[in-house]
Design an enzyme around this catalytic site. Structure first.
Site, short mmCIF file in Angstrom:
data_model
loop_
_atom_site.label_atom_id
_atom_site.label_comp_id
_atom_site.label_asym_id
_atom_site.label_seq_id
_atom_site.Cartn_x
_atom_site.Cartn_y
_atom_site.Cartn_z
N GLU A 1 -3.40 10.16 -0.92
CA GLU A 1 -4.30 9.43 -1.16
C GLU A 1 -4.87 9.00 0.46
O GLU A 1 -5.98 8.87 0.74
CB GLU A 1 -4.03 8.09 -1.88
N ASP B 1 0.79 -1.07 0.21
CA ASP B 1 0.30 -0.10 -0.12
C ASP B 1 1.00 1.34 0.10
O ASP B 1 1.22 1.90 1.11
CB ASP B 1 -0.87 -0.08 1.00
N ASP C 1 -4.29 0.01 -6.49
CA ASP C 1 -4.03 0.04 -5.22
C ASP C 1 -3.86 -1.37 -4.29
O ASP C 1 -4.97 -1.84 -4.14
CB ASP C 1 -4.91 1.15 -4.43
#
Length: 319
Positions: free
Chosen positions: A181, A147, A209
């Site tokens: 993000e 991530d 993602d």
């Protein structure tokens, strides 16, 4: 045959072999480069790439360097960069307002329509901006290999692939590495409110993602299948090396949501949650690099099929 002629023939054969190898590498996703990118972005020296940090700025420079290397046209507001500010809201910190950048590069084929390919490159830093799942995580480096160094690595490989395949495609390709993000999709929201190309020129947005922890029992999720009536046709007959399944919704916890809210068909690639999600243990040695290549290959199949469409994809709401 003389010794000189034999030597010249050998040199010529080696040259052809080298040229052939370069072409072959250019025309496929390279697991060695995927690994290189993730190990760089998720190294302890990057201190978790928290928004506003020196390290996340180094990550942006890394992406920009590769966009330049691959010959992408700068498509930010200042070169490749689109600067904005983001606010830390989940916890009280002194530096709650932070500067950030989207890094944007275009393969300009002079086409009327554009496909956006995106991934966010920021993460949680050392846990001070919130969202850590470790109750004792503040002060610990959250490397964010899955991530979202995984998505950023695939973004760079797709940029390399399409910029070096010696094909002038029927569509333009806009590559965006989103900032902030983790603070609430701030970078993608900013782009869709301040687009550097007209939004009505975008036929679809593909987002990556957390695509590094493939589970062979369930496969990679491809979410957004319901955002265009054309997706079933585009997916029909695909035979990737990895398993996938589709999800209908256009909304979700990543950057494709910002585009969906602007009536743009989206796809979101995601290999699912795991115990290392938003933990200091999300490290590069846990990534499944072979499957990551397979996911990027699946995206190439889908992108190539989008580029065979004669018209802009229709959009439909999913909820």
């Amino acid at each position: 045959m003389s010794t000189r002629k034999l030597m010249l023939c050998s040199v010529f054969a080696v040259s052809l072999l080298c040229i052939g190898s370069k072409v072959s590498i250019a025309q496929q996703i390279d697991t060695v480069l995927l690994k290189k990118h993730i190990y760089y972005l998720a190294d302890d020296k990057m201190k978790g790439r928290g928004t506003g940090s020196k390290e996340v700025k180094n990550a942006a420079k890394y992406v920009e360097k590769h966009f330049k290397k691959y010959g992408l046209t700068p498509k930010g507001e200042k070169g490749y960069r689109q600067a904005f500010t983001a606010k830390v809201r989940r916890v009280v910190v002194k530096d709650s307002i932070r500067t950030a950048d989207n890094v944007i590069g275009l393969i300009d084929n002079g086409a009327p329509l554009t496909i956006v390919i995106g991934a966010h490159y920021d993460h949680l830093g050392t846990g001070h901006q919130g969202s850590s799942k470790d109750s004792l995580g503040v002060g610990k480096i959250h490397n964010g290999a899955d991530d979202n160094a995984s998505g950023t690595a695939a973004l760079l490989e797709l940029a390399r692939y399409y910029s070096s395949n010696n094909i002038k495609e029927e569509y333009n390709l806009l590559f965006i590495a989103f900032g902030a993000e983790e603070l609430g999709l701030v970078g993608s929201k900013y782009f869709t409110e301040n687009p550097t190309i007209p939004l009505d020129h975008i036929t679809a947005m593909l987002n990556m993602d957390m695509i590094g922890r493939y589970n062979p029992a369930q496969g990679v999720a491809v979410i957004g299948y319901g955002t265009s009536k054309k997706w079933p046709e585009i997916f029909n007959g695909l035979t990737p090396s990895i398993k996938y399944y589709t999800g209908h919704d256009g909304n979700g916890g990543s950057d494709q949501t910002s585009f969906y809210k602007k009536d743009i068909p989206v796809l979101f690639f995601h290999t699912g949650g795991h115990p290392d999600y938003h933990m200091p243990t999300d490290d590069a040695d846990k990534i499944d690099y072979t499957s990551l290549k397979g996911i990027a290959d699946l995206e190439i199949m889908i992108i190539d099929r989008i580029m065979k469409q004669q018209h802009k994809l229709d959009f439909q709401f999913t909820n």
